[in-house]
Scaffold this motif. Structure first.
Motif, PDB file in Angstrom:
ATOM      1  N   LYS A 213       0.796  -1.222   0.000  1.00 11.52           N
ATOM      2  CA  LYS A 213       0.000   0.000   0.000  1.00 11.52           C
ATOM      3  C   LYS A 213       0.831   1.276   0.000  1.00 11.52           C
ATOM      4  N   LEU A 214       2.078   1.198   0.496  1.00  6.45           N
ATOM      5  CA  LEU A 214       2.865   2.412   0.691  1.00  6.45           C
ATOM      6  C   LEU A 214       4.079   2.529  -0.218  1.00  6.45           C
ATOM      7  N   GLU A 215       4.636   1.413  -0.631  1.00  8.22           N
ATOM      8  CA  GLU A 215       5.880   1.446  -1.393  1.00  8.22           C
ATOM      9  C   GLU A 215       5.606   1.555  -2.896  1.00  8.22           C
ATOM     10  N   HIS A 216       6.472   2.259  -3.604  1.00  7.04           N
ATOM     11  CA  HIS A 216       6.365   2.328  -5.062  1.00  7.04           C
ATOM     12  C   HIS A 216       6.714   0.982  -5.685  1.00  7.04           C
ATOM     13  N   ASP A 217       7.659   0.284  -5.078  1.00  7.91           N
ATOM     14  CA  ASP A 217       8.052  -1.051  -5.534  1.00  7.91           C
ATOM     15  C   ASP A 217       8.104  -1.964  -4.321  1.00  7.91           C
ATOM     16  N   PRO A 218       6.985  -2.624  -3.986  1.00  8.14           N
ATOM     17  CA  PRO A 218       6.930  -3.451  -2.775  1.00  8.14           C
ATOM     18  C   PRO A 218       8.006  -4.534  -2.717  1.00  8.14           C
ATOM     19  N   ALA A 219       8.459  -4.991  -3.883  1.00  9.31           N
ATOM     20  CA  ALA A 219       9.489  -6.032  -3.901  1.00  9.31           C
ATOM     21  C   ALA A 219      10.853  -5.487  -3.485  1.00  9.31           C
ATOM     22  N   HIS A 220      11.021  -4.165  -3.596  1.00 12.78           N
ATOM     23  CA  HIS A 220      12.275  -3.519  -3.194  1.00 12.78           C
ATOM     24  C   HIS A 220      11.942  -2.311  -2.310  1.00 12.78           C
ATOM     25  N   PRO A 221      11.484  -2.555  -1.090  1.00 11.13           N
ATOM     26  CA  PRO A 221      11.008  -1.478  -0.210  1.00 11.13           C
ATOM     27  C   PRO A 221      12.125  -0.540   0.230  1.00 11.13           C
ATOM     28  N   VAL A 222      11.774   0.727   0.338  1.00  8.24           N
ATOM     29  CA  VAL A 222      12.730   1.718   0.853  1.00  8.24           C
ATOM     30  C   VAL A 222      12.274   2.289   2.186  1.00  8.24           C
ATOM     31  N   LEU A 223      10.990   2.166   2.496  1.00 15.10           N
ATOM     32  CA  LEU A 223      10.464   2.703   3.758  1.00 15.10           C
ATOM     33  C   LEU A 223      10.606   1.697   4.888  1.00 15.10           C
ATOM     34  N   ILE A 224       9.955   0.551   4.749  1.00 16.08           N
ATOM     35  CA  ILE A 224      10.028  -0.502   5.766  1.00 16.08           C
ATOM     36  C   ILE A 224      10.899  -1.616   5.209  1.00 16.08           C
ATOM     37  N   GLN A 225      12.087  -1.757   5.763  1.00 13.15           N
ATOM     38  CA  GLN A 225      13.047  -2.716   5.236  1.00 13.15           C
ATOM     39  C   GLN A 225      13.260  -3.881   6.202  1.00 13.15           C
ATOM     40  N   THR A 226      13.650  -5.013   5.627  1.00 12.67           N
ATOM     41  CA  THR A 226      13.957  -6.200   6.415  1.00 12.67           C
ATOM     42  C   THR A 226      15.439  -6.199   6.768  1.00 12.67           C
ATOM     43  N   VAL A 227      15.722  -6.516   8.009  1.00 17.60           N
ATOM     44  CA  VAL A 227      17.105  -6.551   8.491  1.00 17.60           C
ATOM     45  C   VAL A 227      17.396  -7.942   9.059  1.00 17.60           C
ATOM     46  N   ARG A 228      18.496  -8.508   8.657  1.00 17.73           N
ATOM     47  CA  ARG A 228      18.916  -9.827   9.152  1.00 17.73           C
ATOM     48  C   ARG A 228      17.873 -10.914   8.875  1.00 17.73           C
ATOM     49  N   GLY A 229      17.028 -10.678   7.900  1.00 17.53           N
ATOM     50  CA  GLY A 229      16.089 -11.700   7.479  1.00 17.53           C
ATOM     51  C   GLY A 229      14.823 -11.826   8.291  1.00 17.53           C
ATOM     52  N   ALA A 230      14.767 -11.234   9.493  1.00 21.92           N
ATOM     53  CA  ALA A 230      13.594 -11.422  10.348  1.00 21.92           C
ATOM     54  C   ALA A 230      13.184 -10.163  11.101  1.00 21.92           C
ATOM     55  N   ASP A 231      14.041  -9.139  11.121  1.00 24.54           N
ATOM     56  CA  ASP A 231      13.732  -7.908  11.835  1.00 24.54           C
ATOM     57  C   ASP A 231      13.352  -6.817  10.841  1.00 24.54           C
ATOM     58  N   TYR A 232      12.744  -5.745  11.355  1.00 24.06           N
ATOM     59  CA  TYR A 232      12.291  -4.662  10.481  1.00 24.06           C
ATOM     60  C   TYR A 232      12.771  -3.307  10.994  1.00 24.06           C
ATOM     61  N   ILE A 233      12.903  -2.373  10.046  1.00 22.15           N
ATOM     62  CA  ILE A 233      13.297  -1.015  10.380  1.00 22.15           C
ATOM     63  C   ILE A 233      12.597  -0.054   9.437  1.00 22.15           C
ATOM     64  N   LEU A 234      12.094   1.054   9.960  1.00 22.39           N
ATOM     65  CA  LEU A 234      11.493   2.093   9.135  1.00 22.39           C
ATOM     66  C   LEU A 234      12.544   3.186   8.945  1.00 22.39           C
ATOM     67  N   ARG A 235      12.909   3.423   7.699  1.00 15.73           N
ATOM     68  CA  ARG A 235      13.973   4.364   7.387  1.00 15.73           C
ATOM     69  C   ARG A 235      13.447   5.805   7.373  1.00 15.73           C
ATOM     70  N   SER A 236      14.046   6.656   8.186  1.00 17.15           N
ATOM     71  CA  SER A 236      13.606   8.056   8.240  1.00 17.15           C
ATOM     72  C   SER A 236      13.967   8.814   6.970  1.00 17.15           C
ATOM     73  N   GLU A 237      14.983   8.329   6.228  1.00 14.27           N
ATOM     74  CA  GLU A 237      15.419   9.016   5.019  1.00 14.27           C
ATOM     75  C   GLU A 237      14.750   8.464   3.773  1.00 14.27           C
ATOM     76  N   ALA A 238      13.717   7.653   3.936  1.00 11.29           N
ATOM     77  CA  ALA A 238      13.058   7.028   2.782  1.00 11.29           C
ATOM     78  C   ALA A 238      12.521   8.085   1.838  1.00 11.29           C
ATOM     79  N   GLY A 239      12.850   7.944   0.582  1.00  9.28           N
ATOM     80  CA  GLY A 239      12.305   8.855  -0.435  1.00  9.28           C
ATOM     81  C   GLY A 239      13.065  10.143  -0.576  1.00  9.28           C
ATOM     82  N   LYS A 240      14.110  10.363   0.224  1.00  9.07           N
ATOM     83  CA  LYS A 240      14.855  11.615   0.159  1.00  9.07           C
ATOM     84  C   LYS A 240      16.085  11.450  -0.730  1.00  9.07           C
TER      85      LYS A 240
END
Length: 240
Positions: A213-240
């Motif tokens: 719903k939020l990413e331009h390319d859900p297969a290659h997310p820039v906002l909510i990214q996967t870390v270490r295969g199981a954790d998640y992080i929301l990038r504050s610099e997404a889209g900048k």
């Protein structure tokens, strides 16, 4: 007293669910086929629907889809099949949670309580937003994604997107902790509730729905990214 609609064609299972729910203080009604369950769910008066996947007349996925098109009532899917595709399809059309047969009735009651608590929190937040002066509200902005905490809405490039209560809560939780790596289990415990019963797969499904719903390319997310295969992080610099 919260009223629960049980849509289940197996009479023994339906009665067991009803007994445990009523022992926990809920009022219940049983429908034994999909069409009757859909009619009752859309008729109003229920706080949550427990919906079996395999139903005569109209299957649970179809019923859930029809409910979600016209109502925000929480839905818990019940499936006898453990394949991930059933879970993902169920959550993908708007189910709030799921349980897989055979399940402990006490687990089902815990899931019901967690879903109702989440819906109540969302309702309280919405009421508070109406009473809050908009000028005092601060939006959270990440690239072209804007989260308006006052109106409980999210937009992408100026166009509002529709999120379920749980999707919004998960996004807000991540957005309030940008650039912080969070495990699936931690997200589940904090967003679904400390007493919630479930697993990290639920978080994964909801993150994937947010990406769609939020990413331009859900297969290659820039906002909510996967870390270490199981954790998640929301990038504050997404889209900048």
């Amino acid at each position: 007293m919260s009223k629960i609609l049980i849509v289940e064609d197996d009479g023994d299972i339906a009665e067991l669910e009803r007994d445990y729910l009523e022992a926990s203080g809920f009022d219940t009604l049983i429908a034994h086929d999909g069409r009757k369950g859909l009619s009752l769910a859309l008729g109003g008066g229920f706080d949550l629907v427990i919906l079996d996947l395999m139903l005569p007349g109209e299957d649970g996925l179809s019923v859930c889809r029809s409910i979600r098109e016209r109502s925000g009532i929480p839905v818990i899917m019940v499936t006898a099949r453990s394949e991930d595709i059933d879970v993902i399809r169920g959550l993908g059309i708007g189910a709030n949670d799921y349980v897989t047969k055979p399940f402990s009735p006490s687990v089902l009651v815990a899931r019901v309580k967690a879903c109702l608590a989440a819906a109540e929190r969302a309702g309280s937040a919405s009421t508070a937003a109406v009473e809050t002066n908009e000028s005092q509200a601060s939006d959270l902005v990440f690239g072209d994604v804007r989260i308006c905490t006052a109106s409980h809405t999210v937009s992408v490039a100026g166009s509002e997107v529709t999120l379920t209560n749980r999707e919004y809560e998960l996004l807000l939780f991540l957005a309030q902790r940008p650039d912080t790596v969070l495990s699936r289990q931690a997200l589940y415990e904090r967003v679904w509730g400390e007493d919630a019963v479930g697993d990290g797969a639920t978080v994964t499904v909801h993150v994937n729905r947010l990406r769609e719903k939020l990413e331009h390319d859900p297969a290659h997310p820039v906002l909510i990214q996967t870390v270490r295969g199981a954790d998640y992080i929301l990038r504050s610099e997404a889209g900048k």
